[in-house]
Design a protein around this motif. Sequence first.
Motif, mmCIF file in Angstrom:
data_model
loop_
_atom_site.group_PDB
_atom_site.id
_atom_site.type_symbol
_atom_site.label_atom_id
_atom_site.label_comp_id
_atom_site.label_asym_id
_atom_site.label_seq_id
_atom_site.Cartn_x
_atom_site.Cartn_y
_atom_site.Cartn_z
ATOM 1 N N LEU A 105 0.819 -1.208 0.000
ATOM 2 C CA LEU A 105 0.000 0.000 0.000
ATOM 3 C C LEU A 105 0.856 1.264 0.000
ATOM 4 N N MET A 106 2.031 1.204 0.617
ATOM 5 C CA MET A 106 2.915 2.363 0.607
ATOM 6 C C MET A 106 3.276 2.759 -0.815
ATOM 7 N N VAL A 107 3.499 1.768 -1.670
ATOM 8 C CA VAL A 107 3.840 2.043 -3.064
ATOM 9 C C VAL A 107 2.593 2.397 -3.866
ATOM 10 N N ALA A 108 1.497 1.680 -3.645
ATOM 11 C CA ALA A 108 0.268 1.919 -4.401
ATOM 12 C C ALA A 108 -0.227 3.351 -4.218
ATOM 13 N N ALA A 109 -0.155 3.851 -3.002
ATOM 14 C CA ALA A 109 -0.658 5.193 -2.718
ATOM 15 C C ALA A 109 0.317 6.291 -3.125
ATOM 16 N N GLN A 110 1.612 5.955 -3.239
ATOM 17 C CA GLN A 110 2.629 6.979 -3.457
ATOM 18 C C GLN A 110 3.275 6.900 -4.836
ATOM 19 N N LEU A 111 2.768 6.044 -5.728
ATOM 20 C CA LEU A 111 3.469 5.774 -6.983
ATOM 21 C C LEU A 111 3.773 7.051 -7.765
ATOM 22 N N VAL A 155 12.467 3.908 3.102
ATOM 23 C CA VAL A 155 11.104 3.374 3.076
ATOM 24 C C VAL A 155 11.087 1.990 2.440
ATOM 25 N N PHE A 156 11.788 1.858 1.318
ATOM 26 C CA PHE A 156 11.797 0.574 0.611
ATOM 27 C C PHE A 156 12.610 -0.476 1.366
ATOM 28 N N ALA A 157 13.632 -0.037 2.094
ATOM 29 C CA ALA A 157 14.400 -0.983 2.899
ATOM 30 C C ALA A 157 13.526 -1.583 3.998
ATOM 31 N N VAL A 158 12.707 -0.748 4.629
ATOM 32 C CA VAL A 158 11.784 -1.232 5.648
ATOM 33 C C VAL A 158 10.765 -2.192 5.038
ATOM 34 N N ALA A 159 10.251 -1.852 3.855
ATOM 35 C CA ALA A 159 9.281 -2.715 3.176
ATOM 36 C C ALA A 159 9.895 -4.079 2.851
ATOM 37 N N ILE A 183 10.073 -1.369 -14.353
ATOM 38 C CA ILE A 183 10.317 -2.793 -14.123
ATOM 39 C C ILE A 183 10.248 -3.135 -12.636
ATOM 40 N N CYS A 184 10.936 -2.350 -11.816
ATOM 41 C CA CYS A 184 10.952 -2.631 -10.375
ATOM 42 C C CYS A 184 9.566 -2.487 -9.760
ATOM 43 N N ALA A 185 8.836 -1.447 -10.169
ATOM 44 C CA ALA A 185 7.490 -1.259 -9.648
ATOM 45 C C ALA A 185 6.573 -2.405 -10.066
ATOM 46 N N ALA A 186 6.732 -2.884 -11.294
ATOM 47 C CA ALA A 186 5.907 -4.003 -11.770
ATOM 48 C C ALA A 186 6.155 -5.258 -10.950
ATOM 49 N N ILE A 187 7.412 -5.520 -10.611
ATOM 50 C CA ILE A 187 7.733 -6.700 -9.800
ATOM 51 C C ILE A 187 7.154 -6.548 -8.392
ATOM 52 N N VAL A 188 7.207 -5.319 -7.864
ATOM 53 C CA VAL A 188 6.616 -5.061 -6.553
ATOM 54 C C VAL A 188 5.134 -5.420 -6.557
ATOM 55 N N ALA A 204 12.411 -6.838 -4.757
ATOM 56 C CA ALA A 204 11.880 -5.803 -5.645
ATOM 57 C C ALA A 204 11.837 -4.438 -4.951
ATOM 58 N N TYR A 205 11.431 -4.422 -3.672
ATOM 59 C CA TYR A 205 11.424 -3.159 -2.931
ATOM 60 C C TYR A 205 12.839 -2.597 -2.816
ATOM 61 N N TRP A 206 13.766 -3.467 -2.527
ATOM 62 C CA TRP A 206 15.160 -3.021 -2.407
ATOM 63 C C TRP A 206 15.658 -2.444 -3.729
ATOM 64 N N LEU A 207 15.349 -3.103 -4.824
ATOM 65 C CA LEU A 207 15.783 -2.622 -6.140
ATOM 66 C C LEU A 207 15.110 -1.305 -6.508
ATOM 67 N N LEU A 208 13.829 -1.145 -6.143
ATOM 68 C CA LEU A 208 13.136 0.101 -6.446
ATOM 69 C C LEU A 208 13.791 1.271 -5.720
ATOM 70 N N GLY A 209 14.315 1.012 -4.528
ATOM 71 C CA GLY A 209 14.966 2.071 -3.770
ATOM 72 C C GLY A 209 16.381 2.356 -4.206
ATOM 73 N N THR A 210 17.042 1.365 -4.818
ATOM 74 C CA THR A 210 18.447 1.544 -5.189
ATOM 75 C C THR A 210 18.683 1.736 -6.685
ATOM 76 N N ALA A 211 17.841 1.103 -7.511
ATOM 77 C CA ALA A 211 18.085 1.141 -8.950
ATOM 78 C C ALA A 211 16.894 1.645 -9.752
#
Length: 429
Positions: free
Chosen positions: A244-250, A391-395, A328-333, A312-319
């Motif tokens: 939900l953190m990603v869905a609401a903040q995309l 945020v993504f590290a916590v997720a 790509i990262c968001a799709a995997i999430v 996927a969360y880790w990759l979205l935050g780093t790459a």
Amino acid sequence: MAYSTNASAPPSGGFRWLQLIIGVVCMAMIANLQYGWTFFVSPMAKAHAWDVASIQVAFSIFVALETWLTPLEGWIVDSLGQRGPRLMVAAGGIFVALGWLINAKATSLEMLYLGAVVSGIGAGGIYATCVGNAVKWFPDRRGLAVGCTAAGFGAGAAVTVIPIQIMIASIGYADTFFWFALGQGGVIFVLAWFLRPPLPGEVPPASAVKVLQSKTSSTPGQMLASPMFWLLYLMFVLVSASGLMVAAQLAIIAKDYGVSQTVLLFGATTLTVAGIIDNVANGSARPFFGWVSDQIGREYTMAIAFTLGGLAYWLLGTAGTTPWTFVICAAIVFFTWGEIFSLFPSTCTDMFGPKYATTNTSLLYTAKGLSAFVVPLANVLKTYSGSWHSVFAVAAIMNFIVVALALFVVRPLRLNASEKKNPVVQAAE
């Protein structure tokens, strides 16, 4: 509660597939209330000088009411018998339309929150009814049926991502709220009158599956007394909150990364492409992982999905700071998050039986409402740390915790209960 793993599958009629299709369409009609919300946030903030965190409180209110009232709504549906599904879904259609009409006219945050209350009540009634109907019509294909129904909610917004953005840009967010309210609510109201639960003997008995499954049913009270239920509840909260953190903040994340308006494909921006692909990934994950879990077991499927999700969360935050890597990262999430809405109801019914499944799965679904209140905290953490990476590290950590619980706590307990032929909770005879 004895477990069964071997039986034959009887033939089934075609009418139940029509019921499933109607349920999927109704779920698709309420998908924008959650997954289309992100496109309205920035225009509302700009038009009224509201801060984003305050606007996102409305999102949290919607998700909370859309989930926390489902046990009551499910009980009402069951109590009304054959009339239950059609009356609840028809009322839900009216409520979701009214909620977005309120959003269209909202000139204060309080009015926006009222719209969230109304739409949340309506969406919850529709969600609980459609999932409950799928469970009742498909005792022999539980994971797949629930996955298909939940897919309507996950992927339904995909076809309207571009129209919503075009309409917001051309006629404004308020008129977009208005016309989508009438269209979505109207379709739900019409289809509602074709819904009904199965009559006795109208569906096949539960066939053998390759997973542990209870032959007896626990009442909601007995389920709530079981530590296993609360373990499932905790797992649901952890995974749901991360998604939900990603869905609401995309849209906000894409803007902060500087990629939201980058033209990526056929004139479409990164945010538009991501919105379409993410909704498709979110929806397709539900029947896919539901089917996989029927083959290899719920816990192993959770381990696979949530391990990939954490990565996927880790990759979205780093790459994920370039247009294509963001997409790509968001799709995997989304692909590794959406399946919670097929895996957890299936697991709950496996453990606690089908008789009270509508109410029991609705009680578990309230975990999504609790997790919604983590969404504003993501903005707080991002502001405090200065980046989305924390945020993504916590997720990611939240997902890895659930993997460990599924493999090393839930599965051993269920296997132990099966071997001893003792109930996980005291089952209702």
